[in-house]
Design an enzyme around this catalytic site. Sequence first.
Site, PDB file in Angstrom:
ATOM      1  N   ASP A 269       8.248  78.843 -10.501  1.00  0.00           N
ATOM      2  CA  ASP A 269       8.600  80.002 -11.311  1.00  0.00           C
ATOM      3  C   ASP A 269      10.122  80.192 -11.346  1.00  0.00           C
ATOM      4  O   ASP A 269      10.789  80.148 -10.305  1.00  0.00           O
ATOM      5  CB  ASP A 269       7.927  81.234 -10.705  1.00  0.00           C
ATOM      6  CG  ASP A 269       8.098  82.475 -11.544  1.00  0.00           C
ATOM      7  OD1 ASP A 269       7.596  82.487 -12.680  1.00  0.00           O
ATOM      8  OD2 ASP A 269       8.719  83.436 -11.055  1.00  0.00           O
TER       9      ASP A 269
ATOM     10  N   GLU B 151       9.859  76.074 -14.296  1.00  0.00           N
ATOM     11  CA  GLU B 151      10.111  77.022 -15.375  1.00  0.00           C
ATOM     12  C   GLU B 151      11.615  77.296 -15.389  1.00  0.00           C
ATOM     13  O   GLU B 151      12.167  77.792 -14.405  1.00  0.00           O
ATOM     14  CB  GLU B 151       9.331  78.314 -15.148  1.00  0.00           C
ATOM     15  CG  GLU B 151       9.526  79.315 -16.284  1.00  0.00           C
ATOM     16  CD  GLU B 151       9.025  80.705 -15.932  1.00  0.00           C
ATOM     17  OE1 GLU B 151       8.573  81.412 -16.858  1.00  0.00           O
ATOM     18  OE2 GLU B 151       9.097  81.093 -14.750  1.00  0.00           O
TER      19      GLU B 151
ATOM     20  N   ASP C  76       1.284  77.824  -8.076  1.00  0.00           N
ATOM     21  CA  ASP C  76       2.483  78.469  -8.596  1.00  0.00           C
ATOM     22  C   ASP C  76       3.406  78.760  -7.416  1.00  0.00           C
ATOM     23  O   ASP C  76       2.988  79.378  -6.429  1.00  0.00           O
ATOM     24  CB  ASP C  76       2.123  79.774  -9.312  1.00  0.00           C
ATOM     25  CG  ASP C  76       2.997  80.036 -10.524  1.00  0.00           C
ATOM     26  OD1 ASP C  76       4.230  79.936 -10.380  1.00  0.00           O
ATOM     27  OD2 ASP C  76       2.463  80.332 -11.607  1.00  0.00           O
TER      28      ASP C  76
ATOM     29  N   HIS D 268       0.779  82.632 -19.650  1.00  0.00           N
ATOM     30  CA  HIS D 268       0.563  84.026 -19.256  1.00  0.00           C
ATOM     31  C   HIS D 268       1.684  84.951 -19.715  1.00  0.00           C
ATOM     32  O   HIS D 268       1.540  86.170 -19.648  1.00  0.00           O
ATOM     33  CB  HIS D 268       0.416  84.113 -17.737  1.00  0.00           C
ATOM     34  CG  HIS D 268       1.658  83.711 -16.998  1.00  0.00           C
ATOM     35  ND1 HIS D 268       2.116  82.409 -16.964  1.00  0.00           N
ATOM     36  CD2 HIS D 268       2.557  84.436 -16.297  1.00  0.00           C
ATOM     37  CE1 HIS D 268       3.233  82.361 -16.267  1.00  0.00           C
ATOM     38  NE2 HIS D 268       3.525  83.564 -15.840  1.00  0.00           N
ATOM     39  N   ASP D 269       2.803  84.380 -20.168  1.00  0.00           N
ATOM     40  CA  ASP D 269       3.951  85.178 -20.617  1.00  0.00           C
ATOM     41  C   ASP D 269       4.120  85.185 -22.132  1.00  0.00           C
ATOM     42  O   ASP D 269       5.080  85.777 -22.636  1.00  0.00           O
ATOM     43  CB  ASP D 269       5.247  84.646 -19.996  1.00  0.00           C
ATOM     44  CG  ASP D 269       5.393  85.005 -18.534  1.00  0.00           C
ATOM     45  OD1 ASP D 269       4.799  86.018 -18.109  1.00  0.00           O
ATOM     46  OD2 ASP D 269       6.092  84.275 -17.803  1.00  0.00           O
TER      47      ASP D 269
END
Length: 528
Positions: A190, A238, A96, A310-311
Amino acid sequence: MSGWKSAVVYQIYPRSFADSNGDGIGDLPGITARLDHLALLGVDVLWLSPIYRSPQDDNGYDISDYQDIDPAFGTLADFDELLAAVHTRGMKLVMDLVVNHTSDEHPWFVESRSSPDNPKRDWYWWRDEPNDWQSFFSGSAWERAGDQYFLHLFSRRQPDQNWENPEVRHALYAMMRWWLARGVDGFRMDVINLISKPDGLPDGDASALCADGPRVHEFLQEMHREVLAGRDLITVGETPGSTVEDARLYSDPARGELDMVFTFEHVGLDAGATNWDLRPLHLPDLKANLSAWQDGLADVGWNSLYWDNHDQPRIVSRWGDDGEHRVASAKSLATVLHLLRGTPYVYQGEELGMTNAHFTRHDQYRDIESVNWAAHAALPEEQVLHALAVKSRDNARTPVQWDASPNAGFTTGEPWLTVNPNHTEINAAAAVADPDSVLHHHRKLIALRHEHPVVVHGDYRLLLPDDEQAFAYVRTLDGATLRVVANLSGEPATVDEGLLGGALVLSTHPDAAGGELRPWESRVLLTE
């Protein structure tokens, strides 16, 4: 990464995956010890949510040292051991990459805030007076430090880096090259479309103004030239707020930016003005949205395919049925997703049909976004708790359920977040032992992608666009036809039997026959 279009990615949220030392927090040795589970599943790539040194204000997305491992997760030696074990099993590992912001404890920011005259002052965004931007995590996006304010689109402990400064960019590129030299196989980036801020930082909606900013493509092309070009990697960005048109630019191979991006449009279909404003999903809207992305990236670019991460809350609780039809609905939702054109992402526990946590008290939540929203929400208590139970990110972050033992085999200590009580029934050990489990259905879906080029490269055409129960589509390539027909409802659904012709290669119900689909029944048919 050569052949990445046929790959399936598995996301690991390390804090909640597997704890090896009994401190209640998942760690790298815990992941290494569970790699055979992922090899059994058949995934090709592991994506680790952040494991860097961090104060953990936002569970690792606030990084204080990009080139070290947080002690809660282990050491660089533990990482090297994990990476070697991943590669030994023929899998790849993606890190990440969080470069829109750092922690306020990162040495760069410590220097930046120390004095207006510090050489690193303009490595971050400083202003004498704040504009009206609001943080994604509630409240102002500005925090006072000394005589000025610094920008933080997320937590006040996550100051945004100033990508306009070339020194910032090249320091980050050097860090990326360091990880690639260590052997990692790519990056998930991210909120990467927020790195270019609008000129002058005008008042307005920060999310709209910062998304896909004026220099973002220039910056990503520079990153590609400086770091990624000529390497065998996989990259995904993302990109909240991005449209199909934006995604075409980001993922067009000729432009040299990214392999694919994560769209957010489909996971916003059950929200009103905000994520916490709940409304039911209308299936034709979901079909129209996913089809627009399938069609829009058919000739240029590539799709990423996901329900969970995870979100996001657990899909089987969100759009499926986590009660009577949990297994069938988890299977059918997976079927619809995995056989689209693009790269499927499986989030840890999704292959087990793990459900939302169904917390009932504020003190059970740990997620900063949830806690901050609940503190500011001017709503009745019952409504706040209901919205959290449906949409909180903590629903995805409860520990992975490995077996029926205390704490689900995740830890011998006190878990950092409460284990879902249903782990006594829903767990990996039970799933492996049951040939009809959600896990084995995922294995079959992954095998279909690996074995049949039509799944990877075939054209896509939506069927029954207005049907409020059935999600059906067809994939075609060089004479091969793959048809997916799924009843995404809790009531029987009747479809034209002509849609169900061909060899049945996968179904949720072993005795599938006729034109009536039982609740949450899906069938996959192939002719070659």
